[in-house]
Design a protein around this motif. Structure first.
Motif, PDB file in Angstrom:
ATOM      1  N   GLN A   1       0.827  -1.203   0.000  1.00 42.06           N
ATOM      2  CA  GLN A   1       0.000   0.000   0.000  1.00 42.06           C
ATOM      3  C   GLN A   1       0.861   1.254   0.000  1.00 42.06           C
ATOM      4  OE1 GLN A   1      -2.932  -0.055   3.113  1.00 42.06           O
ATOM      5  NE2 GLN A   1      -4.293  -1.361   1.895  1.00 42.06           N
ATOM      6  N   PRO A   2       0.364   2.319  -0.599  1.00 37.12           N
ATOM      7  CA  PRO A   2       1.104   3.587  -0.526  1.00 37.12           C
ATOM      8  C   PRO A   2       1.402   3.956   0.922  1.00 37.12           C
ATOM      9  CG  PRO A   2      -0.688   3.749  -2.088  1.00 37.12           C
ATOM     10  CD  PRO A   2      -0.854   2.428  -1.398  1.00 37.12           C
ATOM     11  N   GLY A   3       2.619   4.434   1.128  1.00 38.86           N
ATOM     12  CA  GLY A   3       3.061   4.746   2.475  1.00 38.86           C
ATOM     13  C   GLY A   3       3.710   3.593   3.193  1.00 38.86           C
ATOM     14  N   GLY A   4       3.615   2.413   2.607  1.00 37.00           N
ATOM     15  CA  GLY A   4       4.211   1.231   3.218  1.00 37.00           C
ATOM     16  C   GLY A   4       5.710   1.176   2.992  1.00 37.00           C
ATOM     17  N   SER A   5       6.300   0.088   3.461  1.00 39.10           N
ATOM     18  CA  SER A   5       7.747  -0.068   3.350  1.00 39.10           C
ATOM     19  C   SER A   5       8.097  -1.301   2.537  1.00 39.10           C
ATOM     20  CB  SER A   5       8.370  -0.184   4.743  1.00 39.10           C
ATOM     21  OG  SER A   5       7.861  -1.315   5.410  1.00 39.10           O
TER      22      SER A   5
ATOM     23  N   THR B   1      12.078  -9.148  -9.118  1.00 33.48           N
ATOM     24  CA  THR B   1      10.906  -9.328  -8.268  1.00 33.48           C
ATOM     25  C   THR B   1      10.000  -8.109  -8.447  1.00 33.48           C
ATOM     26  OG1 THR B   1      10.120  -9.814  -6.014  1.00 33.48           O
ATOM     27  CG2 THR B   1      12.006  -8.327  -6.194  1.00 33.48           C
ATOM     28  N   GLN B   2       8.731  -8.383  -8.661  1.00 33.35           N
ATOM     29  CA  GLN B   2       7.767  -7.317  -8.941  1.00 33.35           C
ATOM     30  C   GLN B   2       7.324  -6.663  -7.637  1.00 33.35           C
ATOM     31  OE1 GLN B   2       6.209  -6.156 -12.018  1.00 33.35           O
ATOM     32  NE2 GLN B   2       5.517  -4.554 -10.604  1.00 33.35           N
ATOM     33  N   VAL B   3       7.356  -5.343  -7.624  1.00 31.94           N
ATOM     34  CA  VAL B   3       6.804  -4.564  -6.515  1.00 31.94           C
ATOM     35  C   VAL B   3       5.717  -3.667  -7.088  1.00 31.94           C
ATOM     36  CG1 VAL B   3       7.254  -2.795  -4.787  1.00 31.94           C
ATOM     37  CG2 VAL B   3       8.937  -4.603  -5.183  1.00 31.94           C
ATOM     38  N   THR B   4       4.524  -3.807  -6.555  1.00 32.03           N
ATOM     39  CA  THR B   4       3.399  -2.987  -6.990  1.00 32.03           C
ATOM     40  C   THR B   4       2.886  -2.195  -5.802  1.00 32.03           C
ATOM     41  OG1 THR B   4       2.785  -4.622  -8.673  1.00 32.03           O
ATOM     42  CG2 THR B   4       1.116  -2.997  -8.040  1.00 32.03           C
ATOM     43  N   VAL B   5       2.867  -0.877  -5.943  1.00 29.12           N
ATOM     44  CA  VAL B   5       2.393  -0.005  -4.874  1.00 29.12           C
ATOM     45  C   VAL B   5       1.024   0.528  -5.278  1.00 29.12           C
ATOM     46  CG1 VAL B   5       2.875   1.996  -3.437  1.00 29.12           C
ATOM     47  CG2 VAL B   5       4.773   0.624  -4.353  1.00 29.12           C
ATOM     48  N   SER B   6       0.013   0.058  -4.580  1.00 23.61           N
ATOM     49  CA  SER B   6      -1.352   0.416  -4.940  1.00 23.61           C
ATOM     50  C   SER B   6      -2.273   0.193  -3.763  1.00 23.61           C
ATOM     51  CB  SER B   6      -1.820  -0.413  -6.137  1.00 23.61           C
ATOM     52  OG  SER B   6      -3.186  -0.176  -6.421  1.00 23.61           O
TER      53      SER B   6
END
Length: 117
Positions: free
Chosen positions: A13-17, A111-116
């Motif tokens: 999630q946005p704001g996550g690490s 590795t895929q990182v998706t921020v959503s």
């Protein structure tokens, strides 16, 4: 031949690490300079940071202060950390290993990182 396996990606999630790991299959891990790159859709693969076996780090200008690279030579593992993720951090993150002064240059599968939200 060195095999690199990245892990730790996923949906954030946005704001996550973020904390990614890169495990290298070599008995000479300390000799390799490890780098993290990322590639967003439609973009080139961009360098984030590098770290030598002795722990010296370099960050790309646009990435400095936003990411932290580290390594544990006893575990043959390199890490990449970032806090306060935004959708602009969505990308495939790649690990790279180079033995300086030689032609040895290896890539992980990414590795895929998706921020959503």
């Amino acid at each position: 031949q060195v095999q690199l396996v990245e892990s730790g990606g996923g949906l954030v999630q946005p704001g996550g690490s973020l904390k990614l790991s890169c495990l290298a299959s070599t008995n000479d891990f300390i000799k390799y300079t490890i780098a993290w790159y990322r590639q967003a859709p439609g973009n080139q693969r961009d360098l984030i940071a590098t770290i030598t076996g002795g722990g010296f780090t370099y960050y790309a200008h646009s990435m400095e202060g936003r990411f932290t690279i580290s390594r544990d030579n006893a575990k043959n593992t390199t890490y990449l950390q970032k806090i306060s993720l935004t959708p602009e951090d969505t990308a495939v993150y790649y690990c790279n290993a180079r033995l300086l002064g030689t032609s040895e240059n290896y890539w992980g599968q990414g590795t895929q990182v998706t921020v959503s939200s």
